[in-house]
Motif scaffolding. Structure first.
Motif, PDB file in Angstrom:
ATOM      1  N   LYS A  96       0.961  -1.211  -0.239  1.00 42.84           N
ATOM      2  CA  LYS A  96       0.037   0.179   0.192  1.00 42.84           C
ATOM      3  C   LYS A  96       1.157   0.988   0.013  1.00 42.84           C
ATOM      4  O   LYS A  96       2.091   1.415   0.934  1.00 42.84           O
ATOM      5  CB  LYS A  96      -0.947  -0.164   0.917  1.00 42.84           C
ATOM      6  N   PHE A  97       0.801   2.295  -0.773  1.00 43.39           N
ATOM      7  CA  PHE A  97       1.219   2.636  -1.070  1.00 43.39           C
ATOM      8  C   PHE A  97       0.255   4.548  -0.906  1.00 43.39           C
ATOM      9  O   PHE A  97      -0.950   4.667  -1.679  1.00 43.39           O
ATOM     10  CB  PHE A  97       2.297   3.385  -1.775  1.00 43.39           C
ATOM     11  N   THR A  98       0.741   5.864  -0.872  1.00 46.28           N
ATOM     12  CA  THR A  98      -0.179   7.216  -1.531  1.00 46.28           C
ATOM     13  C   THR A  98       0.573   8.113  -2.948  1.00 46.28           C
ATOM     14  O   THR A  98       1.963   8.129  -2.356  1.00 46.28           O
ATOM     15  CB  THR A  98       0.368   8.062   0.262  1.00 46.28           C
ATOM     16  N   VAL A  99       0.212   8.538  -3.296  1.00 50.45           N
ATOM     17  CA  VAL A  99       0.757   8.766  -5.046  1.00 50.45           C
ATOM     18  C   VAL A  99       0.352  10.211  -4.740  1.00 50.45           C
ATOM     19  O   VAL A  99      -1.266  10.364  -4.777  1.00 50.45           O
ATOM     20  CB  VAL A  99       0.352   8.039  -6.088  1.00 50.45           C
ATOM     21  N   LYS A 100       0.622  11.475  -4.320  1.00 47.68           N
ATOM     22  CA  LYS A 100       0.156  12.405  -4.993  1.00 47.68           C
ATOM     23  C   LYS A 100       0.502  13.043  -6.288  1.00 47.68           C
ATOM     24  O   LYS A 100       1.717  12.849  -7.132  1.00 47.68           O
ATOM     25  CB  LYS A 100       1.185  13.760  -4.139  1.00 47.68           C
ATOM     26  N   ILE A 101      -0.873  13.609  -6.850  1.00 52.91           N
ATOM     27  CA  ILE A 101      -1.418  14.092  -7.721  1.00 52.91           C
ATOM     28  C   ILE A 101      -1.380  15.783  -7.933  1.00 52.91           C
ATOM     29  O   ILE A 101      -2.270  16.305  -7.236  1.00 52.91           O
ATOM     30  CB  ILE A 101      -2.053  13.386  -8.533  1.00 52.91           C
ATOM     31  N   LYS A 102      -0.864  16.799  -8.629  1.00 50.38           N
ATOM     32  CA  LYS A 102      -1.383  17.478  -8.611  1.00 50.38           C
ATOM     33  C   LYS A 102      -2.803  18.371 -10.491  1.00 50.38           C
ATOM     34  O   LYS A 102      -2.238  18.963 -10.685  1.00 50.38           O
ATOM     35  CB  LYS A 102      -0.037  18.716  -9.065  1.00 50.38           C
ATOM     36  N   GLU A 103      -3.708  17.385  -9.194  1.00 47.42           N
ATOM     37  CA  GLU A 103      -4.691  17.732 -11.080  1.00 47.42           C
ATOM     38  C   GLU A 103      -5.875  18.366  -9.547  1.00 47.42           C
ATOM     39  O   GLU A 103      -6.564  17.502  -8.245  1.00 47.42           O
ATOM     40  CB  GLU A 103      -4.657  16.639 -11.116  1.00 47.42           C
ATOM     41  N   LYS A 104      -5.695  19.639  -9.575  1.00 49.15           N
ATOM     42  CA  LYS A 104      -7.233  20.168  -9.553  1.00 49.15           C
ATOM     43  C   LYS A 104      -8.934  19.032  -8.982  1.00 49.15           C
ATOM     44  O   LYS A 104      -9.751  19.188  -8.340  1.00 49.15           O
ATOM     45  CB  LYS A 104      -7.788  21.877  -9.715  1.00 49.15           C
ATOM     46  N   LYS A 105      -8.951  18.936 -10.587  1.00 45.35           N
ATOM     47  CA  LYS A 105      -9.769  17.765 -10.083  1.00 45.35           C
ATOM     48  C   LYS A 105     -10.174  16.318  -9.632  1.00 45.35           C
ATOM     49  O   LYS A 105      -9.179  16.107 -10.483  1.00 45.35           O
ATOM     50  CB  LYS A 105     -10.860  17.638 -11.816  1.00 45.35           C
ATOM     51  N   GLN A 106     -10.950  16.082  -8.352  1.00 46.47           N
ATOM     52  CA  GLN A 106     -10.820  14.784  -7.868  1.00 46.47           C
ATOM     53  C   GLN A 106     -11.144  13.782  -9.328  1.00 46.47           C
ATOM     54  O   GLN A 106     -11.777  13.879  -9.790  1.00 46.47           O
ATOM     55  CB  GLN A 106     -11.105  14.264  -6.979  1.00 46.47           C
ATOM     56  N   LEU A 107     -10.168  12.221  -9.549  1.00 48.72           N
ATOM     57  CA  LEU A 107     -10.437  11.359  -9.980  1.00 48.72           C
ATOM     58  C   LEU A 107     -11.859  10.974  -9.884  1.00 48.72           C
ATOM     59  O   LEU A 107     -13.450  10.794 -11.637  1.00 48.72           O
ATOM     60  CB  LEU A 107      -9.836   9.982  -9.364  1.00 48.72           C
ATOM     61  N   MET A 108     -12.855  10.675  -9.070  1.00 51.56           N
ATOM     62  CA  MET A 108     -14.332  10.557  -9.196  1.00 51.56           C
ATOM     63  C   MET A 108     -15.172  11.345  -7.971  1.00 51.56           C
ATOM     64  O   MET A 108     -14.313  11.404  -6.737  1.00 51.56           O
ATOM     65  CB  MET A 108     -14.449   8.554  -9.060  1.00 51.56           C
ATOM     66  N   ASN A 109     -16.349  11.045  -7.299  1.00 50.27           N
ATOM     67  CA  ASN A 109     -16.283  11.280  -6.128  1.00 50.27           C
ATOM     68  C   ASN A 109     -16.306  10.477  -5.018  1.00 50.27           C
ATOM     69  O   ASN A 109     -16.130   9.023  -5.453  1.00 50.27           O
ATOM     70  CB  ASN A 109     -18.331  11.383  -6.448  1.00 50.27           C
ATOM     71  N   HIS A 110     -16.011  11.285  -3.648  1.00 47.90           N
ATOM     72  CA  HIS A 110     -15.405  10.384  -2.919  1.00 47.90           C
ATOM     73  C   HIS A 110     -16.545   9.430  -2.760  1.00 47.90           C
ATOM     74  O   HIS A 110     -16.089   8.288  -1.612  1.00 47.90           O
ATOM     75  CB  HIS A 110     -15.062  10.944  -1.843  1.00 47.90           C
TER      76      HIS A 110
END
Length: 109
Positions: free
Chosen positions: A43-57
């Motif tokens: 398991k790991f966390t990746v940061k993405i500097k994209e202002k739009k989330q991939l999907m609704n949480h």
């Protein structure tokens, strides 16, 4: 980062920090996605500097509660080792330029 497809567990917004005051601002910087490697199950966390989330949480949580899996693919993923003065060890930092949903990921296994 060599794998192609990851299991999405969760995500949360990340915010810019004011370096002068060392405090978080209200300005959205991107999202941190918690992923699982489909081969090693790390398991790991990746940061993405994209202002739009991939999907609704809420939609992600609903899918997970139903036992459905959400698979994603990273774009231009990189890993960097850094020294953590808090943990007194080297840790990995994961970043990517983008993230996309993968349909029919079950066919890949």
């Amino acid at each position: 980062v060599e794998e192609k497809v990851y299991l999405l567990l969760d995500f949360s917004p990340t915010y810019e920090y004011d370096s002068e005051n060392n405090k978080r601002t209200d300005k959205l910087n991107g999202y941190a996605y918690v992923l699982v490697n489909t081969n090693s199950f790390d398991k790991f966390t990746v940061k993405i500097k994209e202002k739009k989330q991939l999907m609704n949480h809420d939609a992600l949580i609903e899918k997970r509660e139903k036992g459905e899996k959400v698979f994603v693919e990273l774009t231009d993923a990189t890993v960097r080792a850094y020294w953590s003065s808090v943990n007194k060890e080297y840790l990995d930092s994961f970043k990517a330029s983008g993230l996309s949903l993968v349909d029919n990921a079950v066919d890949l296994f």
